[in-house]
Write a protein that holds these residues in place. Structure first.
Motif, PDB file in Angstrom:
ATOM      1  N   UNK A 574       0.793  -1.239   0.000  1.00  0.00           N
ATOM      2  CA  UNK A 574       0.000   0.000   0.000  1.00  0.00           C
ATOM      3  C   UNK A 574       0.823   1.287   0.000  1.00  0.00           C
ATOM      4  N   UNK A 575       2.025   1.262   0.602  1.00  0.00           N
ATOM      5  CA  UNK A 575       2.768   2.512   0.781  1.00  0.00           C
ATOM      6  C   UNK A 575       3.149   3.203  -0.530  1.00  0.00           C
ATOM      7  N   UNK A 576       3.749   2.510  -1.531  1.00  0.00           N
ATOM      8  CA  UNK A 576       4.077   3.219  -2.777  1.00  0.00           C
ATOM      9  C   UNK A 576       2.855   3.790  -3.475  1.00  0.00           C
ATOM     10  N   UNK A 577       1.728   3.065  -3.425  1.00  0.00           N
ATOM     11  CA  UNK A 577       0.507   3.563  -4.065  1.00  0.00           C
ATOM     12  C   UNK A 577      -0.015   4.792  -3.320  1.00  0.00           C
ATOM     13  N   UNK A 578      -0.038   4.702  -1.981  1.00  0.00           N
ATOM     14  CA  UNK A 578      -0.527   5.817  -1.169  1.00  0.00           C
ATOM     15  C   UNK A 578       0.282   7.082  -1.410  1.00  0.00           C
ATOM     16  N   UNK A 579       1.607   6.969  -1.331  1.00  0.00           N
ATOM     17  CA  UNK A 579       2.434   8.158  -1.485  1.00  0.00           C
ATOM     18  C   UNK A 579       2.535   8.595  -2.941  1.00  0.00           C
ATOM     19  N   UNK A 580       2.338   7.661  -3.886  1.00  0.00           N
ATOM     20  CA  UNK A 580       2.230   8.061  -5.283  1.00  0.00           C
ATOM     21  C   UNK A 580       1.009   8.934  -5.506  1.00  0.00           C
ATOM     22  N   UNK A 581      -0.113   8.580  -4.855  1.00  0.00           N
ATOM     23  CA  UNK A 581      -1.335   9.392  -4.940  1.00  0.00           C
ATOM     24  C   UNK A 581      -1.111  10.760  -4.302  1.00  0.00           C
ATOM     25  N   UNK A 582      -0.398  10.778  -3.153  1.00  0.00           N
ATOM     26  CA  UNK A 582      -0.102  12.057  -2.494  1.00  0.00           C
ATOM     27  C   UNK A 582       0.715  12.967  -3.407  1.00  0.00           C
ATOM     28  N   UNK A 583       1.695  12.386  -4.098  1.00  0.00           N
ATOM     29  CA  UNK A 583       2.490  13.179  -5.039  1.00  0.00           C
ATOM     30  C   UNK A 583       1.624  13.708  -6.171  1.00  0.00           C
ATOM     31  N   UNK A 584       0.773  12.854  -6.718  1.00  0.00           N
ATOM     32  CA  UNK A 584      -0.083  13.284  -7.831  1.00  0.00           C
ATOM     33  C   UNK A 584      -1.076  14.355  -7.392  1.00  0.00           C
ATOM     34  N   UNK A 585      -1.586  14.267  -6.159  1.00  0.00           N
ATOM     35  CA  UNK A 585      -2.519  15.277  -5.654  1.00  0.00           C
ATOM     36  C   UNK A 585      -1.848  16.639  -5.524  1.00  0.00           C
ATOM     37  N   UNK A 586      -0.528  16.629  -5.342  1.00  0.00           N
ATOM     38  CA  UNK A 586       0.205  17.890  -5.207  1.00  0.00           C
ATOM     39  C   UNK A 586       0.615  18.468  -6.555  1.00  0.00           C
ATOM     40  N   UNK A 587       0.232  17.797  -7.646  1.00  0.00           N
ATOM     41  CA  UNK A 587       0.629  18.258  -8.979  1.00  0.00           C
ATOM     42  C   UNK A 587      -0.212  19.458  -9.398  1.00  0.00           C
ATOM     43  N   UNK A 588       0.454  20.491  -9.908  1.00  0.00           N
ATOM     44  CA  UNK A 588      -0.228  21.683 -10.413  1.00  0.00           C
ATOM     45  C   UNK A 588      -0.437  21.616 -11.922  1.00  0.00           C
ATOM     46  N   UNK A 589       0.567  21.127 -12.637  1.00  0.00           N
ATOM     47  CA  UNK A 589       0.510  21.124 -14.097  1.00  0.00           C
ATOM     48  C   UNK A 589       0.875  19.740 -14.615  1.00  0.00           C
ATOM     49  N   UNK A 590      -0.062  19.144 -15.354  1.00  0.00           N
ATOM     50  CA  UNK A 590       0.156  17.828 -15.961  1.00  0.00           C
ATOM     51  C   UNK A 590       0.546  17.986 -17.428  1.00  0.00           C
ATOM     52  N   UNK A 591       1.480  17.147 -17.868  1.00  0.00           N
ATOM     53  CA  UNK A 591       1.726  17.041 -19.290  1.00  0.00           C
ATOM     54  C   UNK A 591       0.579  16.282 -19.934  1.00  0.00           C
ATOM     55  N   UNK A 592       0.120  16.748 -21.081  1.00  0.00           N
ATOM     56  CA  UNK A 592      -1.020  16.120 -21.740  1.00  0.00           C
ATOM     57  C   UNK A 592      -0.580  15.318 -22.947  1.00  0.00           C
ATOM     58  N   UNK A 593      -1.239  14.186 -23.162  1.00  0.00           N
ATOM     59  CA  UNK A 593      -1.009  13.344 -24.322  1.00  0.00           C
ATOM     60  C   UNK A 593      -2.351  13.103 -24.999  1.00  0.00           C
ATOM     61  N   UNK A 594      -2.331  12.442 -26.147  1.00  0.00           N
ATOM     62  CA  UNK A 594      -3.571  12.159 -26.857  1.00  0.00           C
ATOM     63  C   UNK A 594      -4.485  11.253 -26.042  1.00  0.00           C
ATOM     64  N   UNK A 595      -3.914  10.447 -25.174  1.00  0.00           N
ATOM     65  CA  UNK A 595      -4.713   9.494 -24.404  1.00  0.00           C
ATOM     66  C   UNK A 595      -5.044   9.991 -23.005  1.00  0.00           C
TER      67      UNK A 595
END
Length: 651
Positions: A574-595
Motif C-alpha cells: 500500500x505505501x508506494x501507491x498511497x504516497x504516489x497518490x499524495x504526489x499526484x494530488x500535489x501536482x499543479x501542471x500535468x503534461x497532456x497526451x492524446x490518451x
C-alpha cells in the motif's frame, strides 16, 4: 583425565569430544560441508568454507541487491518523463515486487529453510538478474523516443542537413500562436501500456528472489556463527549492504549524465529539464555483476564445517527428530508464530516504520528535484552518498558495542524506541525545511492565464523559461505568450511574450528556470537526513537479534518469511501507491497526451511537504508505540548463549 589422553608435550593433542567430532564430520563432509557444485570441487574451494568468506560474499550480494532498488529509485523521474507515467502508476509498478513477496515468502521460507540454502539463495538472485534485464527491455523495444531524438544534432542531419526544418519544428513545438489542436498531438506519446506491463512483470519476478536471499541468508548466518560473534558479523554484513544504495544512486547519476542514446549528440545539457539520461545502461551492468556473484554463492556448502562440529558436540539425546515438511506442520508453525507477542509486536512496529520510511526510499530523488531544484543526476548522487558514511558508522558501531557489552534484550528494545522517537522529530522537521522562493512561482503559473488563453499550449512540452526580471518562471515559452524565437551564441531568446510586460510593450524570456537560492535549506535537509541515517542504522542489529531470539531455532527461516509477508501485505504494497497518490494530488501542471494526462510537470511544494511528511511521521509514531510493547514483552529473553568453541584442524 584418562592416561591415554595426556598431553605429553604433543602440540596436536586432541580432546575426547574433538576426536568424536572429527570422526563424525569426516563421515558427513562430502554431503553437507563440502564447497562446490557438480564437478567444481576441490581443496582450493574448501578453504573458503568459513564464516568470514560467506559473510563477505553475502554482504557484497546484499550491496548489489540494494543497489538495484536504489538505481530504480534514482531513475524513476527519467522513466516517468520518458514513458509519460504518473507517480501513482510508478507506485503500482513498484508494488509488483511486494505482491510476489506476499505470495511466496512464507511458503518458500518454510519448504526450503532446511535445504541447501546457499543454492536456493543463488536461484533467488538469478531472478534478480532477470528483473534487471526486463527493466532495461522497454528501451530496446521503444528506443529513445521522438522528444529525445529531436534534441540531437543528428536529427537535423537526417534530411540533408536541413537544420532550418528543425528550427521551424522547434518553433512550432514551443511558441504561442501556432494553433495546435487535439488532432496535432503526437500519437506516440502516452501509448506505453506494454512498457508499463513489462516493468510491472520485472518487479514481480524480483519479489521471488527477495525472500530467498534475505530470509535464508540471515538464518544461515545465525545457524553457522557463534552467538557471541553474531552481532559483529551481522553488522559487517549490514555495513556492506549500506554501500548498495550509494552504489545504486552513484551509478544512476553516472548513467543519467549520459544522453539516453549515447551515440547521438544532444543540443542541450543535463541541467535542461528536457534532458533524458541513459537510464537503461545501469541495468545491464548490475545484471552481469549479480550473475557472477550469485554463481559463487551457490558453491558454499549446506552447512559450514565448524558449525557442524559445534552442533555435534552439543547435540542432546532428547533432541526432537526433524519432521517432514507438510501443510499441517506449516499451519502449526504459523500458529506458534502468531501467538508469540514479542514477534508480532516487533512485526507490527516494522510495518508502520516501513510505511513511514517508504516515500523517502522511493521518491527521495523526486522530492529533492521538486523542492530544491536539483537535476536528476545530482539528486541521485546526493541521495546515495549523503548518508552513506553515517549509516556505515552506525551499523559498525552498534554491532561492535553489542558484541562487546552484550546488553540485555530490554536495553536493545529500549534503544529501538529512542530511534523511533528521533525519526519522528526528524521527519517533522522536513516540513519546515522549504525553499520559499519556489512556492509563488508554482502557485501563480499553472497552465492557462488570460495573457496566453489563445496560445493553445495544451500539448506544448515542459520547457521552463525565465522572464526578463530574472524572478518569474513560466513552464514554457508558449505559456509565457512568446511568439518569436531566436538563437544567439547557443542562448535561446524568446520575444514578444504577452505574459511579460516591459516599458516597450511585450517583454522577453530566456530558456531555463530563474535562479533560486535553495542551498542553505537544502544543506539543513541533508544534515537531518544524515542524522536519521545514523540513528536508524544503529537499530538494525538490535532489531535483528530480538527477531531471531524470540522464536525457536527451527522456526527462524519461517519467522523471517512470515515477517516479510506482513511487511509486503501491510506496508510494501500500500505505501508506494498511497504516497504516489499524495504526489499526484500535489501536482499543479500535468503534461497532456492524446490518451490523457502524462507525467507531472510542476508540483505545489507546500502541499507536497505537508501531506507527505506529516503522513510519514504519523506512521513512524505508531511504529514507535508498538516498539514500546516489544520492550515490555522481551523481559527475560536471552540474546547470548554460552557456546562450545574449539579449533578444528584440517576441516
Amino acid at each position: 583425565m584418562d592416561a591415554n589422553h595426556k598431553d605429553n608435550g604433543n602440540s596436536d593433542y586432541i580432546l575426547p569430544e574433538e576426536e568424536v567430532v572429527l570422526k563424525s564430520v569426516s563421515v558427513e563432509i562430502d554431503e553437507d560441508t563440502t564447497c562446490g557444485l557438480w564437478f567444481i570441487k576441490g581443496k582450493l574451494l574448501q578453504k573458503f568454507a568459513n564464516k568470514k568468506a560467506f559473510v563477505f560474499l553475502y554482504g557484497i550480494l546484499g550491496c548489489l541487491f540494494s543497489a538495484t532498488y536504489a538505481y530504480y529509485n534514482g531513475t524513476i523521474t527519467t522513466l516517468e518523463q520518458r514513458f509519460k507515467i504518473p507517480s501513482k502508476t510508478t507506485g503500482i509498478i513498484t508494488v509488483g515486487n511486494d505482491l510476489s513477496q506476499l505470495l511466496v515468502s512464507v511458503i518458500l521460507s518454510y519448504y526450503v529453510g532446511r535445504r541447501h540454502r546457499p543454492r536456493w539463495m543463488a536461484i533467488g538472485l538469478y531472478t534478480v538478474v532477470l528483473f534487471c534485464l526486463l527493466t532495461a527491455l522497454p528501451h530496446w523495444l521503444y528506443g529513445a523516443g521522438k522528444d529525445a531524438l529531436f534534441l540531437t544534432i543528428e536529427y537535423g542531419q537526417m534530411d540533408n542537413n536541413n537544420t532550418d526544418k528543425v528550427f521551424e519544428l522547434e518553433k512550432k513545438k514551443v511558441l504561442c500562436g501556432i494553433n495546435q489542436t487535439l488532432t496535432e498531438c503526437d500519437m506516440e506519446e502516452g501509448n506505453y501500456a506494454p512498457a508499463t506491463a513489462i516493468l510491472f512483470t520485472a518487479q514481480l519476478i524480483s519479489g521471488i528472489g527477495s525472500p530467498l536471499y534475505y530470509t535464508l541468508g540471515i538464518s544461515y548466518m545465525d545457524d553457522n556463527i557463534r552467538k557471541s560473534k553474531t552481532p559483529a558479523l551481522i553488522s559487517i554484513s549490514y555495513f556492506l549492504r549500506t554501500l548498495g544504495p550509494a552504489i545504486g544512486y552513484a551509478l544512476a547519476s553516472i548513467c543519467l549524465k549520459l544522453y539516453i542514446s549515447p551515440s547521438l549528440t544532444p543540443t542541450i545539457n543535463n541541467n535542461d529539464p528536457r534532458w533524458l539520461g541513459a537510464w537503461w545502461l545501469g541495468w545491464i551492468i548490475l545484471a552481469g555483476i549479480i550473475f557472477l556473484c550469485a554463481s559463487l554463492l551457490a558453491l558454499f556448502p549446506k552447512q559450514l564445517p565448524r558449525a557442524a562440529a559445534r552442533k555435534l558436540t552439543t547435540r542432546s539425546t532428547t533432541d526432537e527428530p526433524e519432521l517432514p515438511r507438510s501443510f499441517k506442520d506449516m499451519m502449526k508453525t504459523f500458529n506458534r508464530l502468531v501467538k508469540n507477542p514479542t514477534l508480532m509486536l516487533n512485526n507490527f512496529a516494522a510495518v508502520f516504520y516501513f510505511l513511514g520510511y517508504m516515500p523517502y526510499w522511493i521518491f527521495l530523488p523526486k522530492y529533492i528535484e521538486t523542492l530544491y531544484k536539483q537535476s536528476a543526476s545530482a539528486s541521485s548522487l546526493i541521495t546515495g552518498t549523503a548518508g552513506l558514511i553515517f549509516s556505515a558508522i552506525g551499523v559498525l558501531l552498534s554491532g561492535l558495542i553489542i558484541s562487546k557489552f552484550k546488553p540485555t534484550a530490554r536495553i536493545l528494545a529500549a534503544w529501538n524506541v529512542v530511534v523511533g522517537a528521533i525519526s519522528v522529530f526528524g521527519i517533522i522537521s522536513y516540513v519546515y525545511l522549504d525553499c520559499l522562493d519556489i512556492n509563488p512561482i508554482a502557485k501563480r503559473y499553472q497552465s492557462t492565464n488570460s495573457c496566453n488563453s489563445n496560445c493553445n499550449c495544451d500539448y506544448v512540452k515542459y520547457n521552463p523559461v525565465c522572464s526578463q526580471d530574472g524572478k518569474t518562471s513560466f513552464i514554457s515559452a508558449c505559456h509565457a505568450g512568446c511568439s518569436q524565437y531566436s538563437l544567439t551564441n547557443l542562448t535561446k531568446l524568446y520575444k514578444e511574450c504577452s505574459c511579460i510586460q516591459s516599458d516597450d510593450g511585450y517583454g522577453y524570456a530566456t530558456s531555463g528556470n530563474c535562479h533560486v537560492d535553495c542551498f542553505s535549506k537544502f544543506y539543513a535537509f541533508l544534515a537531518v537526513v544524515c542524522l536519521l541515517k545514523f540513528t536508524g542504522a544503529t537499530g538494525r542489529v538490535s532489531n535483528f537479534l530480538v527477531t531471531v531470539r524470540c522464536v525457536e531455532e527451527k522456526d527462524k527461516p519461517v519467522a523471517m518469511g512470515f515477517a516479510l509477508m506482513m511487511m509486503s501485505l501491510c506496508a510494501f504494497v500500500p505505501s508506494p501507491i498511497l504516497f504516489g497518490i499524495i504526489l499526484d494530488k500535489a501536482c499543479l501542471v500535468w503534461g497532456k497526451t492524446c490518451s490523457g494526462n502524462g507525467n507531472c510537470w510542476l508540483y505545489n511544494s507546500e502541499t507536497l511537504r505537508y501531506t507527505l511528511n506529516f503522513t510519514a511521521a504519523g506512521f513512524v509514531t505508531i511504529g514507535t508505540i508498538f516498539d514500546v510493547g516489544v520492550w515490555y514483552f522481551v523481559k527475560g529473553l536471552k540474546i547470548f548463549d554460552d557456546d562450545v568453541e574449539f579449533e578444528l584442524k584440517d576441516i
